[in-house]
Design a protein around this motif. Structure first.
Motif, mmCIF file in Angstrom:
data_model
loop_
_atom_site.group_PDB
_atom_site.id
_atom_site.type_symbol
_atom_site.label_atom_id
_atom_site.label_comp_id
_atom_site.label_asym_id
_atom_site.label_seq_id
_atom_site.Cartn_x
_atom_site.Cartn_y
_atom_site.Cartn_z
ATOM 1 N N SER A 7 -22.282 0.089 32.635
ATOM 2 C CA SER A 7 -22.238 1.313 33.431
ATOM 3 C C SER A 7 -21.126 1.248 34.476
ATOM 4 N N LEU A 8 -20.460 2.382 34.681
ATOM 5 C CA LEU A 8 -19.451 2.515 35.732
ATOM 6 C C LEU A 8 -19.914 3.508 36.800
ATOM 7 N N LYS A 9 -21.206 3.755 36.827
ATOM 8 C CA LYS A 9 -21.753 4.715 37.784
ATOM 9 C C LYS A 9 -21.491 4.243 39.215
ATOM 10 N N ASN A 10 -21.193 5.207 40.088
ATOM 11 C CA ASN A 10 -20.882 4.965 41.505
ATOM 12 C C ASN A 10 -19.551 4.250 41.707
ATOM 13 N N LYS A 11 -18.709 4.258 40.672
ATOM 14 C CA LYS A 11 -17.361 3.711 40.770
ATOM 15 C C LYS A 11 -16.343 4.849 40.677
ATOM 16 N N VAL A 12 -15.184 4.627 41.279
ATOM 17 C CA VAL A 12 -14.073 5.574 41.162
ATOM 18 C C VAL A 12 -12.938 4.876 40.430
ATOM 19 N N ALA A 13 -12.484 5.486 39.345
ATOM 20 C CA ALA A 13 -11.463 4.879 38.495
ATOM 21 C C ALA A 13 -10.176 5.682 38.546
ATOM 22 N N VAL A 14 -9.062 4.986 38.764
ATOM 23 C CA VAL A 14 -7.732 5.580 38.712
ATOM 24 C C VAL A 14 -7.138 5.325 37.333
ATOM 25 N N ILE A 15 -6.575 6.364 36.727
ATOM 26 C CA ILE A 15 -5.936 6.247 35.413
ATOM 27 C C ILE A 15 -4.511 6.747 35.546
ATOM 28 N N THR A 16 -3.523 5.898 35.295
ATOM 29 C CA THR A 16 -2.139 6.359 35.299
ATOM 30 C C THR A 16 -1.747 6.804 33.895
ATOM 31 N N GLY A 17 -0.887 7.819 33.834
ATOM 32 C CA GLY A 17 -0.548 8.389 32.539
ATOM 33 C C GLY A 17 -1.728 9.084 31.913
ATOM 34 N N GLY A 18 -2.512 9.770 32.762
ATOM 35 C CA GLY A 18 -3.765 10.360 32.292
ATOM 36 C C GLY A 18 -3.682 11.790 31.809
ATOM 37 N N LYS A 19 -2.486 12.341 31.733
ATOM 38 C CA LYS A 19 -2.330 13.729 31.303
ATOM 39 C C LYS A 19 -2.587 13.907 29.815
ATOM 40 N N GLN A 20 -2.228 12.906 29.023
ATOM 41 C CA GLN A 20 -2.363 13.026 27.574
ATOM 42 C C GLN A 20 -2.578 11.660 26.945
ATOM 43 N N GLY A 21 -2.729 11.649 25.635
ATOM 44 C CA GLY A 21 -2.775 10.416 24.872
ATOM 45 C C GLY A 21 -3.896 9.479 25.265
ATOM 46 N N ILE A 22 -3.582 8.185 25.265
ATOM 47 C CA ILE A 22 -4.569 7.156 25.555
ATOM 48 C C ILE A 22 -5.185 7.361 26.922
ATOM 49 N N GLY A 23 -4.367 7.660 27.924
ATOM 50 C CA GLY A 23 -4.881 7.817 29.281
ATOM 51 C C GLY A 23 -5.909 8.919 29.398
ATOM 52 N N LYS A 24 -5.619 10.069 28.796
ATOM 53 C CA LYS A 24 -6.541 11.205 28.867
ATOM 54 C C LYS A 24 -7.861 10.894 28.171
ATOM 55 N N VAL A 25 -7.783 10.334 26.976
ATOM 56 C CA VAL A 25 -9.003 10.059 26.215
ATOM 57 C C VAL A 25 -9.854 9.000 26.914
#
Length: 254
Positions: A7-25
């Motif tokens: 579980s990642l509940k109560n966590k905040v995750a940063v994703i770079t390159g998150g507009k499309q592709g691997i990052g978005k999914v």
């Protein structure tokens, strides 16, 4: 299972390159595992953040961020931390690829690939780790490397990409050792050929050669990377740091 260690509940995750592709999914899968989401991308990604928030019932924000600009990275990390309340996890994923023979590659082309794929990973990891330490927090980082950091791809020529991703693998190991005493874990994933917007624009004859060489006889999907990222960001992997997980449909072992 005694507890939901994935579980990642109560966590905040940063994703770079998150507009499309691997990052978005993968961002969507992290949200499904309970995390609130922060997307960094050169392109406006508020639509992606809104889609994730609506589908998964989490908080999600997007920020335009140039990972090759250390000050911009530091500023956006600070802004996201303030607006989200905290930051805990990082999927350090932004990257580009250049298919060009080394003898024809210009200094600016070489520098651009290295700047995004290697320097950018370092700048974001550095700023994120500094944020965690300044706020007396532990946290986890997953960098996106590539099987291209371990092997030389054919028939395309991409020495700049291969070198940058090999750098990411060893950078991950180096920072994992440095940051271990501070309670920060860092690992990497090394995808094989994954069908995304990026690979979809590559010449069809190259794609056909790749698929023929893959024992699975198909490219992977971004969804097939999400479980590895969740594992490495979650409490399921509390004794794992400095590892590189190759996810390639057996490509590199034959």
């Amino acid at each position: 299972m005694k507890n939901n260690i994935f579980s990642l509940k109560n966590k905040v995750a940063v994703i770079t390159g998150g507009k499309q592709g691997i990052g978005k999914v993968v961002a969507g899968y992290l949200a499904d595992a309970g995390a609130d989401i922060v997307i960094f991308d050169l392109a406006e990604a508020s639509d992606v953040a809104a889609e994730i928030a609506n589908e998964h019932g989490v908080q999600a924000r997007s920020y335009i961020c140039d990972v090759t600009n250390p000050q911009d990275v530091a500023d956006k990390i600070a802004q996201a931390g303030s607006e989200m309340g905290t930051l805990d996890l990082l999927f350090n994923n932004a990257g580009i690829c250049l298919h060009k023979e080394a003898l024809e590659c210009t200094p600016s082309e070489w520098s651009k690939v290295i700047d995004v794929n290697l320097n950018g990973v370092f700048y974001v990891a550095q700023a994120f780790a500094r944020y965690l330490i300044a706020n007396q927090k532990t946290g986890n980082i997953v960098n996106t490397a590539s099987m291209s950091g371990s092997i030389v791809n054919i028939p395309q020529c991409q020495a700049s990409y291969n070198a940058s991703k090999a750098g990411v693998v060893h950078l991950t190991k180096s920072l994992a050792v440095e940051l271990a005493p501070k309670g920060i874990r860092m690992n990497s994933i090394s995808p094989g050929y994954i069908r995304t917007e990026m690979t979809g624009t590559v010449r069809q004859d190259w794609q056909d050669i790749w698929v023929d060489m893959i024992p699975f006889k198909r490219m992977g999907t971004p969804e097939e990377l999400a479980g590895a990222v969740i594992y490495l960001l979650s409490d399921a992997s509390t004794y794992t740091s400095g590892s590189d997980m190759i996810i390639d449909g057996c490509f590199t072992i034959v």
